[in-house]
Write a protein that holds these residues in place. Structure first.
Motif, short mmCIF file in Angstrom:
data_model
loop_
_atom_site.label_atom_id
_atom_site.label_comp_id
_atom_site.label_asym_id
_atom_site.label_seq_id
_atom_site.Cartn_x
_atom_site.Cartn_y
_atom_site.Cartn_z
N CYS A 141 -14.43 11.73 2.32
CA CYS A 141 -14.17 10.27 1.93
C CYS A 141 -14.70 10.19 0.63
CB CYS A 141 -15.05 9.49 3.06
SG CYS A 141 -14.85 7.59 3.14
N ASP A 161 0.91 -1.16 -0.11
CA ASP A 161 -0.05 0.06 0.19
C ASP A 161 0.67 1.36 -0.15
OD1 ASP A 161 -3.20 0.50 0.73
OD2 ASP A 161 -2.05 2.13 0.98
N ARG A 218 -19.39 1.84 9.73
CA ARG A 218 -19.87 1.44 8.28
C ARG A 218 -21.27 0.83 8.65
NH1 ARG A 218 -17.19 4.79 6.67
NH2 ARG A 218 -15.53 4.98 5.06
N ILE A 219 -22.14 1.13 7.90
CA ILE A 219 -23.53 0.23 8.17
C ILE A 219 -23.37 -1.05 7.68
CG2 ILE A 219 -26.08 0.13 7.43
CD1 ILE A 219 -26.30 3.03 7.70
N HIS A 252 -6.04 4.15 6.96
CA HIS A 252 -5.55 5.68 7.03
C HIS A 252 -6.74 6.52 6.46
CE1 HIS A 252 -5.60 5.57 2.27
NE2 HIS A 252 -5.26 4.34 2.41
N THR A 266 -12.19 4.27 3.44
CA THR A 266 -12.55 3.30 4.50
C THR A 266 -12.00 3.96 5.80
OG1 THR A 266 -11.89 1.73 2.81
CG2 THR A 266 -12.46 0.81 5.17
#
Ligand SMILES: Cc1cc2nc3c(=O)[nH]c(=O)nc-3n(C[C@H](O)[C@H](O)[C@H](O)COP(=O)(O)OP(=O)(O)OC[C@H]3O[C@@H](n4cnc5c(N)ncnc54)[C@H](O)[C@@H]3O)c2cc1C
Length: 386
Positions: free
Chosen positions: A321, A32, A48-49, A38, A43
């Motif tokens: 995001c 990465d 998160r649902i 990060h 992400t």
């Protein structure tokens, strides 16, 4: 070293893939450009649902169900809480024509999925909604779909734990290293990074919003668009006890374009909410990552205040995001259109995290066995017209 597989991008999809590969072979390398988890990709932001009767289409249900199993397996292995069940509340008008990620009829599809896969749920009329969930403001005739097994995942922890498990099983992980190019060879692929050159039988690209670079110059590049999104945490002015995960479910107010989570950061940590915006496509290295006061105020007056009770206008935190969208909100999980030994997953479209553990399994199966038990026909390049 000739690896069985190299995974480029260790976010949601790449960390899941490396973990699944590591169950079969230690000869794998994950790379990465940053040090995941990060805050520069897709992400981050605490939660998160996750849900089971997927309104984006019945073909997603096996992915979410398998992912639930993998999250629990990872919790047992690591002792880390990854999945919190709060129940999920979805509210709208009975015959709403509003589209969820370019898919019409959220309630009809949700109910079909629940019925076909035996997913527990209740339908609530407006009076019951007001009684059971006083945290929201309702319109006359609003109805609710309540799913008791919905909840939220901790995305940063999911990445950490999967990378940790892969490392324990012998995987090599290189951070702060960027793939610059790859070339096919007689027995696989050569990967060139800013730090070295590596060989593998298979290359798996899970590069999130950077995926477009890997599709140049194929026409499929035009199928994907990256969009800037903002997550907000607004102050809780009402009785805090009403907003904690034991009292408040994750929620999607489908007709009003707002979704959110119960409060998990204490009375002053705020309540996390977001909407979705598709103004103009952007790119991960040039996106505007600052959030203006005007857009925060707009979020509060247009989305938060009309729909939630007891939430104040003070924004305690906000973060940018990235969504990487296909036109119909499906994913791409397939062999690269131009290279036989390269697999690629762009599994976002704003709803990918809940499925990521299973996407990792699919990619590992495709890389090592050349086939998967999951039906991914909707996620092939051939499902999209260019
Ligand atoms: C605001 C927002 C809210 C969301 N809400 C939900 C939700 O509630 N529920 C849900 O299920 N989903 C949700 N999603 C979608 C979900 O978060 C994404 O589907 C998922 O995180 C995408 O993961 P990814 O692995 O594709 O990308 P990322 O996690 O961003 O990973 C890509 C990685 O590739 C690396 N990389 C890229 N190029 C290179 C290179 N050349 N060399 C080396 N490394 C490279 C990057 O550094 C990065 O770490 C949301 C997304 C956003 C943005």
């Amino acid at each position: 070293m000739h690896y069985d597989a190299i995974v480029i991008g260790l976010g949601a999809m790449g960390s899941a893939t490396l973990y699944q590969l590591s169950k079969q072979t230690p000869h794998i390398l994950g790379i990465d450009q940053f040090d995941p988890p990060h805050t520069l990709g897709s992400t981050h932001g605490d939660t998160r649902i996750t849900r089971q009767a997927i309104c984006e289409g019945l073909h997603f249900v096996p992915l979410t169900l398998r992912s639930y199993q993998i999250w629990r397996e990872l919790e047992t292995q690591s002792g880390q809480d990854l999945l919190t069940i709060t129940g999920g509340l979805f509210v709208g008008q009975p015959h709403s024509t509003v589209q969820t990620r370019n898919k019409p009829g959220w309630l009809t599809t949700t109910l079909q999925a629940a019925e076909q896969f035996g997913i527990a749920h209740r339908l609530l009329d407006t009076d019951t909604l007001r009684q059971e969930f006083p945290q929201f403001r309702y319109a006359p005739n609003d109805i609710g779909y309540y799913e008791p097994e919905a909840g939220f995942l901790h995305p940063e922890w999911c990445i950490r734990v999967q990378l940790e498990q892969a490392r324990k099983a012998g995987a090599s992980i290189h951070t702060h290293e960027r793939m610059i190019a790859f070339q096919p060879t007689a027995s696989g692929v050569t990967v060139q990074t800013n730090k070295g050159q590596y060989q593998a039988r298979k290359l798996i690209l899970t590069t999130g919003a950077w995926v477009l670079e890997s599709l140049r110059p194929t026409p499929f590049r035009n199928v994907l668009r990256v969009y800037r999104q903002v997550l907000y945490w607004f102050s809780i002015d009402g009785d805090y006890k009403l907003y904690t995960p034991d009292k408040m479910p994750i929620f999607i107010l489908n007709d009003r374009g707002i979704y959110g989570f119960p409060a998990i950061n204490g009375p002053t940590g705020g309540l996390k909410v977001a909407t979705e915006t598709y103004e103009s496509p952007t790119a991960p290295d040039t996106v505007n990552r600052s959030i203006s006061q005007a857009e925060t105020q707009r979020m509060y007056t247009q989305f938060v205040d009309p729909n939630l009770q007891g939430i104040g206008p003070t924004c305690v935190k906000s973060v940018v995001c990235l969504y990487t969208m296909t036109p119909n909100g499906d994913f791409i999980i397939d062999q690269h259109p131009d290279y036989a030994h390269v697999l690629l997953a762009s599994a976002c479209s704003g709803h990918g995290f809940k499925h990521s553990a299973a996407v990792g399994q699919i990619l590992a199966e495709l890389a090592l066995a050349g086939k998967t038990e999951f039906d991914i026909s909707s996620f092939r390049f051939s499902a999209f017209s260019v």
